[in-house]
Design a protein around this motif. Structure first.
Motif, mmCIF file in Angstrom:
data_model
loop_
_atom_site.group_PDB
_atom_site.id
_atom_site.type_symbol
_atom_site.label_atom_id
_atom_site.label_comp_id
_atom_site.label_asym_id
_atom_site.label_seq_id
_atom_site.Cartn_x
_atom_site.Cartn_y
_atom_site.Cartn_z
ATOM 1 N N ASP A 43 43.571 12.141 -35.745
ATOM 2 C CA ASP A 43 42.170 12.489 -35.506
ATOM 3 C C ASP A 43 42.056 13.991 -35.306
ATOM 4 N N ASP A 44 41.128 14.621 -36.038
ATOM 5 C CA ASP A 44 40.946 16.074 -35.966
ATOM 6 C C ASP A 44 40.580 16.554 -34.564
ATOM 7 N N GLU A 45 39.788 15.769 -33.851
ATOM 8 C CA GLU A 45 39.304 16.207 -32.546
ATOM 9 C C GLU A 45 40.248 15.840 -31.399
ATOM 10 N N THR A 46 40.659 14.568 -31.333
ATOM 11 C CA THR A 46 41.469 14.111 -30.200
ATOM 12 C C THR A 46 42.969 14.334 -30.405
ATOM 13 N N LYS A 47 43.371 14.560 -31.660
ATOM 14 C CA LYS A 47 44.790 14.734 -32.034
ATOM 15 C C LYS A 47 45.603 13.449 -31.832
ATOM 16 N N GLU A 48 44.924 12.323 -31.671
ATOM 17 C CA GLU A 48 45.597 11.037 -31.521
ATOM 18 C C GLU A 48 45.746 10.366 -32.885
ATOM 19 N N VAL A 49 46.729 9.475 -32.976
ATOM 20 C CA VAL A 49 46.951 8.738 -34.218
ATOM 21 C C VAL A 49 45.772 7.797 -34.450
ATOM 22 N N LYS A 50 45.211 7.842 -35.678
ATOM 23 C CA LYS A 50 44.067 6.995 -36.023
ATOM 24 C C LYS A 50 44.481 5.748 -36.786
ATOM 25 N N SER A 51 45.337 5.955 -37.787
ATOM 26 C CA SER A 51 45.686 4.834 -38.648
ATOM 27 C C SER A 51 47.045 5.061 -39.303
ATOM 28 N N GLU A 52 47.515 4.025 -39.960
ATOM 29 C CA GLU A 52 48.729 4.127 -40.756
ATOM 30 C C GLU A 52 48.334 3.874 -42.200
ATOM 31 N N VAL A 53 48.687 4.820 -43.061
ATOM 32 C CA VAL A 53 48.374 4.735 -44.484
ATOM 33 C C VAL A 53 49.681 4.633 -45.252
ATOM 34 N N VAL A 54 49.712 3.741 -46.236
ATOM 35 C CA VAL A 54 50.883 3.602 -47.093
ATOM 36 C C VAL A 54 50.518 4.133 -48.473
ATOM 37 N N ILE A 55 51.303 5.112 -48.929
ATOM 38 C CA ILE A 55 51.102 5.694 -50.256
ATOM 39 C C ILE A 55 52.202 5.166 -51.167
ATOM 40 N N THR A 56 51.781 4.628 -52.306
ATOM 41 C CA THR A 56 52.721 4.109 -53.297
ATOM 42 C C THR A 56 52.504 4.832 -54.619
ATOM 43 N N LYS A 68 47.128 -0.075 -41.131
ATOM 44 C CA LYS A 68 46.836 -0.448 -39.738
ATOM 45 C C LYS A 68 45.825 0.526 -39.162
ATOM 46 N N LEU A 69 44.995 0.028 -38.261
ATOM 47 C CA LEU A 69 44.122 0.876 -37.452
ATOM 48 C C LEU A 69 44.812 1.028 -36.103
ATOM 49 N N LEU A 70 45.091 2.263 -35.707
ATOM 50 C CA LEU A 70 45.882 2.500 -34.498
ATOM 51 C C LEU A 70 45.100 3.160 -33.365
ATOM 52 N N ARG A 71 43.881 3.565 -33.637
ATOM 53 C CA ARG A 71 43.067 4.190 -32.601
ATOM 54 C C ARG A 71 42.762 3.171 -31.512
ATOM 55 N N LYS A 72 42.791 3.621 -30.263
ATOM 56 C CA LYS A 72 42.477 2.733 -29.135
ATOM 57 C C LYS A 72 41.089 2.138 -29.329
ATOM 58 N N GLY A 73 41.004 0.835 -29.178
ATOM 59 C CA GLY A 73 39.718 0.153 -29.289
ATOM 60 C C GLY A 73 39.227 -0.049 -30.708
ATOM 61 N N ALA A 74 40.058 0.240 -31.715
ATOM 62 C CA ALA A 74 39.628 0.076 -33.111
ATOM 63 C C ALA A 74 39.394 -1.398 -33.417
ATOM 64 N N ASP A 75 38.328 -1.674 -34.143
ATOM 65 C CA ASP A 75 37.988 -3.034 -34.531
ATOM 66 C C ASP A 75 38.773 -3.404 -35.795
ATOM 67 N N PRO A 76 39.717 -4.338 -35.710
ATOM 68 C CA PRO A 76 40.519 -4.693 -36.880
ATOM 69 C C PRO A 76 39.704 -5.357 -37.995
ATOM 70 N N ASN A 77 38.482 -5.774 -37.677
ATOM 71 C CA ASN A 77 37.612 -6.410 -38.674
ATOM 72 C C ASN A 77 36.581 -5.450 -39.260
ATOM 73 N N ARG A 78 36.674 -4.174 -38.889
ATOM 74 C CA ARG A 78 35.696 -3.187 -39.351
ATOM 75 C C ARG A 78 35.696 -3.080 -40.873
ATOM 76 N N ARG A 79 34.530 -2.836 -41.411
ATOM 77 C CA ARG A 79 34.349 -2.718 -42.858
ATOM 78 C C ARG A 79 33.798 -1.341 -43.204
ATOM 79 N N CYS A 80 33.959 -0.971 -44.461
ATOM 80 C CA CYS A 80 33.477 0.331 -44.919
ATOM 81 C C CYS A 80 31.999 0.212 -45.293
ATOM 82 N N THR A 81 31.150 0.198 -44.279
ATOM 83 C CA THR A 81 29.714 0.037 -44.504
ATOM 84 C C THR A 81 29.083 1.296 -45.094
ATOM 85 N N ALA A 82 29.704 2.454 -44.901
ATOM 86 C CA ALA A 82 29.166 3.707 -45.436
ATOM 87 C C ALA A 82 29.580 3.947 -46.885
ATOM 88 N N CYS A 83 30.530 3.175 -47.405
ATOM 89 C CA CYS A 83 30.984 3.357 -48.788
ATOM 90 C C CYS A 83 29.864 3.010 -49.754
#
Length: 156
Positions: A43-56, A68-83
């Motif tokens: 995270d740019d602001e908090t400097k905490e880990v946000k997620s895990e991305v796998v590049i293939t 994975k979503l790794l931010r504290k309190g992250a909703d594992p069911n969250r969807r990309c509503t802004a896409c």
């Protein structure tokens, strides 16, 4: 006929051993000078880990997905509503955020693809540059000449 062994002089033996050890130490670092692998986004602001991305990589083209979503309190069911494209309302876990990057010939840089910011739904042109012997990845997203660079950390 009898063969006699000519023992390798000890100085030469030590030099060969040192070269082998050095090659063994350099090879793993050189092999990691690629974006392919697991990365923690920061995270740019908090400097905490946000997620895990796998590049293939497939046929020279990179793809990156949120594993994975790794931010504290992250909703594992969250969807990309802004896409606004085919990723609209897709779950963030498994979401393809990197598409189409290819290595620049002769360089440890990958360009030509796009990266999605799932929080804003915006897509940016992409440049990936492994740094610090591949331990970190500079991820640059831009529109025209305006952009920002994040540093991702390789997951051991």
């Amino acid at each position: 006929m009898r063969h006699t062994r000519h023992p390798m002089p000890s100085a030469l033996r030590r030099a060969v051993l040192a070269l082998c050890v050095a090659a063994g130490a350099v090879a793993p670092a050189w092999a990691q000078m690629t974006p392919v692998g697991r990365w923690h986004t920061i995270d740019d602001e908090t400097k905490e880990v946000k997620s895990e991305v796998v590049i293939t990589e497939k046929e020279g083209v990179l793809t990156g997905r949120i594993e994975k979503l790794l931010r504290k309190g992250a909703d594992p069911n969250r969807r990309c509503t802004a896409c606004t494209d085919d990723r609209k309302d897709q779950p963030l876990i498994g979401l393809e955020i990197i598409r189409g990057a290819r290595q620049v010939p002769g360089k440890a840089v990958w360009e030509g693809g796009t990266i999605l910011d799932p929080e804003s739904g915006k897509t940016y042109t992409l440049r990936l540059t492994p740094v610090e012997s591949g331990a970190k990845l500079e991820v640059r997203g831009s529109v025209l000449f305006i952009g920002r660079t994040q540093t991702w950390v390789r997951v051991p």
